[in-house]
Each structure stands twice: as structure tokens, then as C-alpha cells.
Design a protein around this motif. Structure first.
Motif, PDB file in Angstrom:
ATOM      1  N   GLU A  36     -11.821  31.711  26.207  1.00  0.00           N
ATOM      2  CA  GLU A  36     -11.096  31.735  25.265  1.00  0.00           C
ATOM      3  C   GLU A  36     -11.274  33.291  25.145  1.00  0.00           C
ATOM      4  OE1 GLU A  36     -13.159  29.227  25.399  1.00  0.00           O
ATOM      5  OE2 GLU A  36     -11.719  27.576  25.077  1.00  0.00           O
ATOM      6  N   ASP A  54      -5.345  27.822  25.021  1.00  0.00           N
ATOM      7  CA  ASP A  54      -5.772  26.501  24.878  1.00  0.00           C
ATOM      8  C   ASP A  54      -4.315  25.769  24.852  1.00  0.00           C
ATOM      9  OD1 ASP A  54      -8.438  26.111  24.591  1.00  0.00           O
ATOM     10  OD2 ASP A  54      -8.229  26.328  22.395  1.00  0.00           O
ATOM     11  N   LYS A  58      -2.861  23.326  27.765  1.00  0.00           N
ATOM     12  CA  LYS A  58      -2.357  21.925  27.419  1.00  0.00           C
ATOM     13  C   LYS A  58      -0.888  21.746  27.836  1.00  0.00           C
ATOM     14  CE  LYS A  58      -1.855  18.851  23.525  1.00  0.00           C
ATOM     15  NZ  LYS A  58      -1.821  18.475  22.207  1.00  0.00           N
ATOM     16  N   SER A  65     -12.217  18.684  29.312  1.00  0.00           N
ATOM     17  CA  SER A  65     -13.223  19.116  28.459  1.00  0.00           C
ATOM     18  C   SER A  65     -14.429  19.615  28.949  1.00  0.00           C
ATOM     19  CB  SER A  65     -13.417  18.000  27.427  1.00  0.00           C
ATOM     20  OG  SER A  65     -14.541  17.086  28.145  1.00  0.00           O
TER      21      SER A  65
END
Length: 110
Positions: A36, A54, A58, A65
């Protein structure tokens, strides 16, 4: 005498000292940079239609995870076609290399 370094015009001694100190800290870094942080929101928004890494992951089908899950995903066969279709990059590697370059540039203080 021309040293071949460009883009440093206007940098005073104080800024050059800050850059040198930041470069030293960067070279001493022993930990990995979180995804991130490497793929900041501003970087993702500048180079994709997504608002964050993210959201991009996705949309690409990532459901993991853990760090291991992530490593397996980016080494798999689905990420590169997704990157080609949804970014101006030819591969995840190209995308990541620019993110690393941007991260280092920001870290150094440019």
C-alpha cells in the motif's frame, strides 16, 4: 566541466544534504515496503482507473490475505493480462518497477 547530471539546478546545499541523508537511510533499510505504501493512492490514481492498489487487486481477482498469497498471485497467469488491459504497462513487473522508482524519488525528497 559537465558532470552529466541534470535536473539538479536550483537545489541548494541544504536540500542536497537532505537528499544525501535520505539516500543513506534508504540504503540502510532492511525491511520490505508495504504494498500500500509502494503503490500509493496517488500513484494508482495517476496510472490506472482504480482508487487504490486494493481495488486494483480485487478487480484482478486477488482474494488472498497473506504475503505468500500475494506472491503466488503476482507470479500467476492472471495479473499480467489484467495489467495490460487496465494500465499503460506491459506487465506487473513494469508496473512495479515504476512504483519503486516513484517511491525512491519521493523518499529521497525530490
Amino acid at each position: 566541466m559537465n558532470t552529466g547530471i541534470s535536473g539538479l539546478d536550483g537545489l541548494d546545499e541544504e536540500k542536497l544534504l537532505e537528499i544525501r541523508e535520505n539516500a543513506s537511510k534508504l540504503s540502510d533499510m532492511k525491511q520490505e515496503v508495504p504494498v500500500e505504501e509502494l503503490f500509493s493512492e496517488s500513484f494508482i490514481q495517476r496510472h490506472t482507473k482504480f482508487s487504490s492498489i486494493d481495488h486494483l487487486l480485487k478487480a484482478a481477482g486477488y482474494e488472498g490475505s497473506t504475503d505468500e498469497d500475494f506472491d503466488i498471485f503476482i507470479q500467476g497467469s492472471t495479473i499480467n493480462p489484467f495489467i495490460v488491459e487496465h494500465t499503460p504497462f506491459r506487465s506487473w513487473k513494469d508496473f512495479q518497477e515504476l512504483a519503486v522508482s516513484a517511491y525512491i524519488t519521493k523518499w529521497l525528497g525530490f
